[in-house]
Scaffold this active site. Structure first.
Site: not given
Length: 501
Positions: A184, A214
């Site tokens: 991420h 996300d």
């Protein structure tokens, strides 16, 4: 940016310091999680403690010379509950110190003496990502570097304010969640704190990322099925409530005259903020324990993500449930936060499945409901209040790919809906979505590579609904009894079907 201002990073973001907190009862601290430095004092210490405001999670961080850099307090109930569950869990046995030894007692005494001098970190806003283009650091061929800075969640190298990894392939003790944080961290589409990008300015203290990043991050954490990942997910998605954005092509000026007029217009990606997505943690259900008892062996093994449990062979000989058991099957079901765990919850804790075999579902019910099991296993679906494939689902039921709803409609046309669940298939609504390739975008403009979804009318479901209304002769079905469902804990369509039949 360390991807996640979690557990420790949350403390810095909220700006709560020990110096402004009521007196801590130093003799009642517990669940100490220490990160030592070989041959030197402690690097960081986290623990639970009680003060005048109640139970809270405390964290202290020292530099390599033993100087206190930051100490913080966080009393979010979700975080303290997660930390306590992690402390008592089987997977972290030996990591937490329950009875402080001499060295830890000295560290606590030192921290107590430095109480008034404790202040928050005087560094850049939490979540800032530092980028260096190729050639700026003298190393050719490297487009981006993640610099060691801030501090990280104990047991990880990438989760926290900054990272402590020596190289891009290094992971901490908790490798699963650390890998999620690292991936991420590398989201190519983001807007750093107080920076302007994709047509918006980020006034927050943390970086916001593309919704696809996300969504992958949340799914990665949930796939780990452990409390370390749950702590990070709850802090990032629920406590900090970090939104995400999708990119939409808009007409804008791409070349300007020297005097300020637009010379040439073109298609430019613009960001549109989406509501936050809640994280459903496995430890949030009281029926789920990190340390399963010997009487529940089914909970001690990791469950498959998509495939439901196999029914024992002796259940195939059981008869239809009695009226008493049928009533019990319609009682509220305590389900974990994800659909894939709800089958286990029903088998272990639901009163209708305990006792004699006469209260269990006949095999015919499972055959009749298998179409809804296939719907739950749909590869492409968007959960309630979730943004995925650049599409936000504002409904309270999942939104499925049209291929999955078409398969359900075909099954119902051939076999009819299960008895007692004639209208269950209408809950997702009369819409579905299709996937299209990303919009054409010139190379180097930072366009998303993931497909984008768009909603369409599910004509196959509409035809099925019209057929049902014609056969029924009325516009509603008042006889349909829906299974009870706890808010925030969705039950899969397969399990709803089992409760109704």
């Amino acid at each position: 940016m360390g991807v996640l201002v979690v557990l420790l990073g949350v403390l810095s973001f909220l700006g709560r310091t020990l110096g402004g907190s009521p007196a801590l009862h130093w003799d009642s601290t517990s669940c100490h999680l220490a990160r030592p430095i070989p041959g030197r004092p402690l690097r960081s210490l986290s623990f639970l403690g009680k003060d005048a405001q109640g139970l809270a999670l405390f964290h202290a961080h020292w530099d390599g010379h033993g100087r206190l850099q930051v100490c913080s307090r966080q009393d979010e109930p979700e975080l303290t509950a997660a930390y306590g569950a992690l402390c008592a869990g089987e997977i972290t046995r030996g990591s937490f110190i329950h009875t402080p030894g001499p060295e830890l007692q000295r560290a606590l005494a030192t921290l107590q003496s430095q109480w008034e001098a404790c202040r928050g970190p005087a560094e850049s806003p939490a979540g800032t990502r530092e980028k260096r283009a190729a050639g700026q650091n003298g190393v050719p061929g490297i487009g981006r570097q993640w610099v060691k800075r801030g501090w990280t969640v104990p047991g990880t190298l990438w989760c926290g304010v900054g990272d402590s990894a020596g190289n891009s392939s290094e992971l901490g003790v908790f490798q699963g969640p650390d890998l999620c944080c690292r991936e991420h961290d590398r989201c190519p589409h983001n807007v750093s704190p107080f920076q302007y990008n994709y047509g918006i300015r980020n006034y927050r203290f943390h970086t916001i990322s593309h919704c696809n990043c996300d969504a992958r991050f949340q799914q990665c954490l949930q796939d780990q099925r452990d409390s370390v990942s749950d702590i990070m997910g709850v802090a990032f998605f629920n406590v900090l409530a970090i939104p995400c954005f999708v990119l939409e092509e808009q007409e804008a000026c791409v070349e300007w005259y020297w005097w300020g007029g637009c010379r040439r217009y073109g298609s430019v990606p613009f960001a549109r903020l989406q509501p936050r997505t809640f994280y459903n943690a496995s430890w949030s259900s009281p029926a789920t324990s990190l340390t399963p008892s010997p009487q529940n062996p089914a909970l001690s093994r990791p469950q498959p993500m998509q495939h439901p449990q196999q029914w024992p062979s002796e259940w195939k000989e059981s008869k239809s449930p009695s009226k008493t058991n049928a009533t019990a099957l319609q009682a509220p079901v305590a389900s974990p936060g994800s659909d894939r765990a709800s089958t286990v919850q029903l088998e272990v804790t639901h009163p209708g499945f305990q006792g004699t075999t006469g209260g269990r579902k006949p095999p015919g019910a499972h055959r009749a409901c298998r179409s809804f099991r296939h719907l739950d296993q749909c590869e492409h679906q968007i959960g309630p209040q979730e943004t995925k494939f650049q599409l936000f689902n504002s409904a309270h039921e999942p939104l499925f790919h049209c291929n999955c709803t078409r398969r359900l409609a075909r099954f119902l046309r051939l076999h009819g809906p299960p008895v007692g669940a004639s209208m269950l298939w209408e809950l997702p609504g009369m819409t579905c979505f299709k996937l299209a390739p990303p919009l054409d975008c010139a190379e180097g403009k930072g366009c998303p590579r993931d497909p984008r979804a768009f909603k369409v009318s599910a004509r196959h479901l509409l035809r099925l609904q019209q057929r049902r209304l014609q056969l029924q002769g009325t516009g509603t079905d008042n006889g349909q009894v829906w299974p009870s469902e706890d808010q925030g804990a969705p039950i899969s369509f397969y399990n709803r079907c089992l409760q109704l039949t």
